[in-house]
Design a protein around this motif. Structure first.
Motif, PDB file in Angstrom:
ATOM      1  N   LEU B  60       0.827  -1.212   0.000  1.00 44.11           N
ATOM      2  CA  LEU B  60       0.000   0.000   0.000  1.00 44.11           C
ATOM      3  C   LEU B  60       0.861   1.262   0.000  1.00 44.11           C
ATOM      4  CD1 LEU B  60      -3.037  -0.452   2.371  1.00 44.11           C
ATOM      5  CD2 LEU B  60      -3.008   0.302  -0.011  1.00 44.11           C
ATOM      6  N   THR B  61       1.858   1.317   0.884  1.00 47.07           N
ATOM      7  CA  THR B  61       2.647   2.545   0.979  1.00 47.07           C
ATOM      8  C   THR B  61       3.443   2.786  -0.299  1.00 47.07           C
ATOM      9  OG1 THR B  61       4.221   1.236   2.260  1.00 47.07           O
ATOM     10  CG2 THR B  61       2.896   2.783   3.477  1.00 47.07           C
ATOM     11  N   MET B  88      11.496   8.150 -15.271  1.00 45.02           N
ATOM     12  CA  MET B  88      12.814   8.060 -14.669  1.00 45.02           C
ATOM     13  C   MET B  88      12.761   8.416 -13.178  1.00 45.02           C
ATOM     14  SD  MET B  88      16.191  10.257 -15.569  1.00 45.02           S
ATOM     15  CE  MET B  88      15.799  11.710 -14.625  1.00 45.02           C
ATOM     16  N   VAL B  89      12.096   9.524 -12.879  1.00 45.15           N
ATOM     17  CA  VAL B  89      12.038   9.957 -11.480  1.00 45.15           C
ATOM     18  C   VAL B  89      11.361   8.893 -10.623  1.00 45.15           C
ATOM     19  CG1 VAL B  89      10.974  11.617  -9.910  1.00 45.15           C
ATOM     20  CG2 VAL B  89      12.134  12.409 -11.969  1.00 45.15           C
ATOM     21  N   VAL B  90      10.251   8.368 -11.140  1.00 47.68           N
ATOM     22  CA  VAL B  90       9.540   7.346 -10.360  1.00 47.68           C
ATOM     23  C   VAL B  90      10.456   6.150 -10.131  1.00 47.68           C
ATOM     24  CG1 VAL B  90       7.655   5.679 -10.369  1.00 47.68           C
ATOM     25  CG2 VAL B  90       7.242   8.037 -11.095  1.00 47.68           C
ATOM     26  N   ALA B  91      11.056   5.616 -11.177  1.00 50.84           N
ATOM     27  CA  ALA B  91      11.834   4.380 -11.060  1.00 50.84           C
ATOM     28  C   ALA B  91      13.014   4.574 -10.108  1.00 50.84           C
ATOM     29  CB  ALA B  91      12.324   3.937 -12.431  1.00 50.84           C
ATOM     30  N   LEU B  92      13.730   5.687 -10.307  1.00 56.49           N
ATOM     31  CA  LEU B  92      14.916   5.885  -9.465  1.00 56.49           C
ATOM     32  C   LEU B  92      14.546   6.163  -8.009  1.00 56.49           C
ATOM     33  CD1 LEU B  92      17.432   7.872 -11.712  1.00 56.49           C
ATOM     34  CD2 LEU B  92      17.236   5.412 -11.290  1.00 56.49           C
ATOM     35  N   SER B  93      13.562   7.035  -7.789  1.00 56.92           N
ATOM     36  CA  SER B  93      13.230   7.362  -6.395  1.00 56.92           C
ATOM     37  C   SER B  93      12.703   6.147  -5.659  1.00 56.92           C
ATOM     38  CB  SER B  93      12.181   8.467  -6.293  1.00 56.92           C
ATOM     39  OG  SER B  93      12.303   9.358  -7.336  1.00 56.92           O
ATOM     40  N   ILE B  94      11.862   5.377  -6.349  1.00 57.52           N
ATOM     41  CA  ILE B  94      11.289   4.213  -5.663  1.00 57.52           C
ATOM     42  C   ILE B  94      12.383   3.207  -5.310  1.00 57.52           C
ATOM     43  CG2 ILE B  94       9.865   2.147  -5.996  1.00 57.52           C
ATOM     44  CD1 ILE B  94       8.104   4.393  -5.357  1.00 57.52           C
ATOM     45  N   THR B  95      13.169   2.807  -6.298  1.00 59.18           N
ATOM     46  CA  THR B  95      14.108   1.708  -6.025  1.00 59.18           C
ATOM     47  C   THR B  95      15.235   2.141  -5.088  1.00 59.18           C
ATOM     48  OG1 THR B  95      15.315   2.272  -8.026  1.00 59.18           O
ATOM     49  CG2 THR B  95      13.711   0.480  -8.174  1.00 59.18           C
ATOM     50  N   ARG B  96      15.726   3.375  -5.286  1.00 60.59           N
ATOM     51  CA  ARG B  96      16.874   3.781  -4.473  1.00 60.59           C
ATOM     52  C   ARG B  96      16.482   4.206  -3.073  1.00 60.59           C
ATOM     53  NH1 ARG B  96      20.939   7.796  -7.471  1.00 60.59           N
ATOM     54  NH2 ARG B  96      21.675   6.510  -9.185  1.00 60.59           N
ATOM     55  N   GLU B  97      15.371   4.928  -2.950  1.00 58.09           N
ATOM     56  CA  GLU B  97      15.059   5.573  -1.676  1.00 58.09           C
ATOM     57  C   GLU B  97      13.749   5.126  -1.044  1.00 58.09           C
ATOM     58  OE1 GLU B  97      16.452   7.561   0.438  1.00 58.09           O
ATOM     59  OE2 GLU B  97      18.324   7.506  -0.695  1.00 58.09           O
ATOM     60  N   LEU B  98      12.658   5.360  -1.798  1.00 59.24           N
ATOM     61  CA  LEU B  98      11.365   5.297  -1.124  1.00 59.24           C
ATOM     62  C   LEU B  98      10.968   3.901  -0.689  1.00 59.24           C
ATOM     63  CD1 LEU B  98       9.361   8.014  -3.010  1.00 59.24           C
ATOM     64  CD2 LEU B  98      10.125   8.003  -0.644  1.00 59.24           C
ATOM     65  N   PRO B 100      12.856   1.207   0.089  1.00 58.19           N
ATOM     66  CA  PRO B 100      13.552   0.747   1.298  1.00 58.19           C
ATOM     67  C   PRO B 100      13.203   1.561   2.544  1.00 58.19           C
ATOM     68  CG  PRO B 100      15.140   1.328  -0.439  1.00 58.19           C
ATOM     69  CD  PRO B 100      13.790   1.559  -0.993  1.00 58.19           C
ATOM     70  N   VAL B 101      13.190   2.884   2.439  1.00 55.79           N
ATOM     71  CA  VAL B 101      12.960   3.684   3.655  1.00 55.79           C
ATOM     72  C   VAL B 101      11.526   3.504   4.163  1.00 55.79           C
ATOM     73  CG1 VAL B 101      12.820   6.023   4.569  1.00 55.79           C
ATOM     74  CG2 VAL B 101      14.769   5.351   3.168  1.00 55.79           C
ATOM     75  N   LEU B 102      10.559   3.556   3.240  1.00 54.66           N
ATOM     76  CA  LEU B 102       9.172   3.393   3.699  1.00 54.66           C
ATOM     77  C   LEU B 102       8.939   2.004   4.275  1.00 54.66           C
ATOM     78  CD1 LEU B 102       7.192   5.243   0.897  1.00 54.66           C
ATOM     79  CD2 LEU B 102       7.513   5.950   3.274  1.00 54.66           C
ATOM     80  N   ALA B 103       9.451   0.987   3.578  1.00 53.67           N
ATOM     81  CA  ALA B 103       9.279  -0.371   4.106  1.00 53.67           C
ATOM     82  C   ALA B 103       9.952  -0.473   5.464  1.00 53.67           C
ATOM     83  CB  ALA B 103       9.851  -1.400   3.142  1.00 53.67           C
ATOM     84  N   GLY B 104      11.148   0.100   5.591  1.00 55.12           N
ATOM     85  CA  GLY B 104      11.862   0.057   6.867  1.00 55.12           C
ATOM     86  C   GLY B 104      11.039   0.687   7.978  1.00 55.12           C
ATOM     87  N   LEU B 105      10.479   1.864   7.707  1.00 56.73           N
ATOM     88  CA  LEU B 105       9.724   2.549   8.752  1.00 56.73           C
ATOM     89  C   LEU B 105       8.425   1.808   9.086  1.00 56.73           C
ATOM     90  CD1 LEU B 105      10.264   6.272   7.687  1.00 56.73           C
ATOM     91  CD2 LEU B 105      11.441   5.001   9.475  1.00 56.73           C
ATOM     92  N   MET B 106       7.768   1.281   8.056  1.00 56.51           N
ATOM     93  CA  MET B 106       6.525   0.530   8.315  1.00 56.51           C
ATOM     94  C   MET B 106       6.827  -0.723   9.137  1.00 56.51           C
ATOM     95  SD  MET B 106       4.509   2.547   7.023  1.00 56.51           S
ATOM     96  CE  MET B 106       2.905   1.859   7.286  1.00 56.51           C
ATOM     97  N   VAL B 107       7.896  -1.418   8.761  1.00 53.64           N
ATOM     98  CA  VAL B 107       8.243  -2.648   9.487  1.00 53.64           C
ATOM     99  C   VAL B 107       8.700  -2.312  10.913  1.00 53.64           C
ATOM    100  CG1 VAL B 107       9.862  -4.582   9.542  1.00 53.64           C
ATOM    101  CG2 VAL B 107       8.676  -4.018   7.440  1.00 53.64           C
ATOM    102  N   ALA B 108       9.339  -1.148  11.083  1.00 53.12           N
ATOM    103  CA  ALA B 108       9.722  -0.742  12.453  1.00 53.12           C
ATOM    104  C   ALA B 108       8.469  -0.623  13.317  1.00 53.12           C
ATOM    105  CB  ALA B 108      10.474   0.590  12.421  1.00 53.12           C
ATOM    106  N   GLY B 109       7.414  -0.021  12.759  1.00 50.45           N
ATOM    107  CA  GLY B 109       6.180   0.147  13.524  1.00 50.45           C
ATOM    108  C   GLY B 109       5.478  -1.181  13.744  1.00 50.45           C
TER     109      GLY B 109
END
Ligand SMILES: Nc1ncnc2c1ncn2[C@@H]1O[C@H](COP(=O)(O)OP(=O)(O)OP(=O)(O)O)[C@@H](O)[C@H]1O
Ligand SMILES: [Mg+2]
Lengths: 256, 258
Positions: B60-61, B88-98, B100-109
């Motif tokens: 979802l996130t 390009m922006v979507v592919a790069l931002s999602i794979t490099r940053e969003l 991992p970070v969003l999944a990390g924060l969701m899994v932390a919670g």
């Protein structure tokens, strides 16, 4: 034989144990009496190795029990079984896996066999096989204590430690548990230490009784002599008197 | 009177002491992951807990992040007629940053908090002592399975998140912004390099380790009944989130500075 010498433990300024000496023959049942906070649980935890004593030695048939780590500790813990004051059942495992934890852990039985064997142990502590599949959190305290007892004896240890097995149970269940402990000791030939506040229970379970007071063993002797010990501390404790050497904090409405 | 030097000294000492005890804890946990006994059922439980049961939140996130990214970048880039850069922006931002970070924060919670609460409760109800009484090392039984599940399952979650996030961008791009479907996919494919995806997956493994380590560490050390367990849970989530954001910078630097 379990031998405790000069066992000392403080938590900061709280000098809980000030040199405990105890000897328990193999196959003997010792009851430790003592007021709340007198260090009864701490003594058992020193034997189990959860708490490191400041000084003193503990040996089981000559093998040291203090300061063990890793494999040595794990091997020693196989020789000692404990019923915790609040049962301490693993609440992520169903009742039968709790009971058979040690045999399963060491691969002595398959899961199928364990499930069957668990029913036998449950019956032995007076529980129905219907609860075998339930998680322990759903059960009453009395049932949890019995499961804790079944778990301790299913590991078939040489030394059994019972921390207040009957506290918080009604008198009937308490008597049953006492009888169970007694028969377990006889059947398995195990040595046992039982902690209790309950004088009647102490006389039913123990061959010998030791009274823990102010961090030391104030009196010890055969359970039969408990009521006529001649020791003022024991005397006050077993008869529940408000006057005597043990200070009783005065409550506004207390009447002697 | 508070002596300011003593105060600063105390804070610094506490800080290093905490780092030291976390490091020892992590070492104990990992070393029991490579030596028997192995409690496979516990490993399975946490693999499922992290890798399977966290899928919906992560999906979802990342889906909505991909969609938002497409919208935002389109409205931004259209100001200088560079709409083509959306994929390009979507592919790069999602794979490099969003992802991992969003999944990390969701899994932390979701996971970090649950681990701290469960292990903390086991500590204060003496279940951890009971494990030892049953000749079972709590690091083997409780900590190792959780750490390994975090390290191995987070990259899997993020890989799924990558695909769903890019799909989110695609859905908005094609159905709302009117891009050509084949061209959008081709652009995504052309712009992505192995490094982009791999760096995201490495981040995921690091975050998985951080979240499970913080959950176990704070739970294991909790004291003082229900209140202590509550405190442990909060600390696990807050420290995971902070460490994830800090680690994010350093892993990025590792991959993308030449
Ligand atoms: N881990 C610990 N850290 C600090 N103090 C402790 C710890 N464990 C026990 N104590 C203290 O040691 C004293 C004795 O505790 P213990 O649990 O042995 O009492 P007890 O005799 O078992 O009492 P009860 O009958 O209420 O169970 C208490 O004052 C307790 O606060
Ligand atoms: Mg106690």
């Amino acid at each position: 034989m379990l031998k405790i010498q000069g066992l000392t433990k403080s938590f900061g300024d709280n000098h809980v144990l000030r040199g405990i000496d105890l000897e328990i023959e193999r196959g003997d049942s010792l009851v430790i009496l003592g007021g709340s906070g007198s260090g009864k649980s701490v003594t058992l935890k020193c034997i189990m190795g959860f708490i490191h004593p400041d000084a003193g030695t503990i040996t089981l048939d000559g093998d040291n029990l203090v300061g063990l780590e890793g494999r040595a500790r794990s091997a020693m813990n196989q020789r000692v079984g404990m019923l915790f004051q609040h049962a301490a059942l693993l609440d992520s495992l169903p009742v039968w896996e709790n009971v058979m934890f040690a045999p399963l852990r060491f691969g002595r039985v398959s899961r199928r066999e364990a499930r069957k064997a668990a029913v036998g142990w449950l019956e032995r502590v007076g529980l129905d096989e219907a609860i075998a599949g339930i998680l322990p959190g759903e059960l009453a305290t009395g049932a949890q204590k019995r499961i804790g007892l079944a778990r301790a004896i299913a590991a078939e240890p040489e030394l059994l430690l019972f921390d207040e097995p009957t506290t918080g149970l009604d008198a009937l269940v308490g008597r049953q548990i006492d009888a169970l402990i007694r028969s377990t000791i006889t059947d398995m030939g195990a040595t046992a230490i039982t902690i209790t506040h309950d004088i009647d229970s102490a006389r039913r379970v123990g061959d010998h009784v030791a009274m823990l007071y102010q961090g030391q063993i104030a009196w010890s002797g055969p359970a039969a002599n408990l009521m006529q010990s001649g020791d003022p501390v024991v005397d006050q404790f077993v008869h529940g008197r408000l006057t005597g050497p043990i200070p009783v904090p005065a409550l506004p409405e207390a009447r002697a | 009177m508070i002596n300011p030097f003593a105060f600063v000294g105390r804070v610094v000492l506490d800080f290093f002491q905490t780092i030291g005890s976390v490091a020892v804890f992590a070492f104990m946990g990992l070393s029991h992951a490579v030596r028997p006994p192995f409690f496979w059922r516990n490993y399975m439980r946490h693999f499922i807990e992290i890798g399977y049961l966290s899928l919906p939140v992560v999906a979802l996130t990342t889906l909505f992040s991909g969609m938002v990214l497409a919208l935002q970048s389109y409205s931004g880039f259209s100001r200088f007629s560079a709409e083509g850069a959306v994929a390009m922006v979507v592919a790069l931002s999602i794979t490099r940053e969003l992802a991992p970070v969003l999944a990390g924060l969701m899994v932390a919670g979701r996971i970090g908090a649950a681990m701290a609460a469960e292990i903390g409760t086991m500590r204060v109800t003496e279940q951890i002592d009971a494990l030892e009484a049953l000749s079972t090392n709590p690091y083997s039984y409780l900590v190792a399975p959780r750490l390994i599940a975090g390290i191995l399952m987070m990259p899997f979650l993020v890989a799924v998140g990558d695909i769903i996030g890019v799909m989110g961008g695609y859905i908005v791009g094609v159905y709302k912004l009117g891009f050509n479907s084949a061209a959008y996919l081709q652009q995504t494919w052309d712009v992505l390099e192995t490094e982009d995806v791999v760096s995201g997956l490495v981040k995921a493994a690091v975050y998985g380790f951080i979240v499970t380590l913080m959950g176990c560490y704070h739970g294991y050390r909790s004291t003082g009944g229900a209140q202590g367990v509550g405190r442990a849970t909060t600390q696990a989530v807050v420290s995971s989130a902070i460490l994830i954001l800090i680690a994010n910078y350093f892993v990025t630097e590792l991959f993308f500075t030449k």
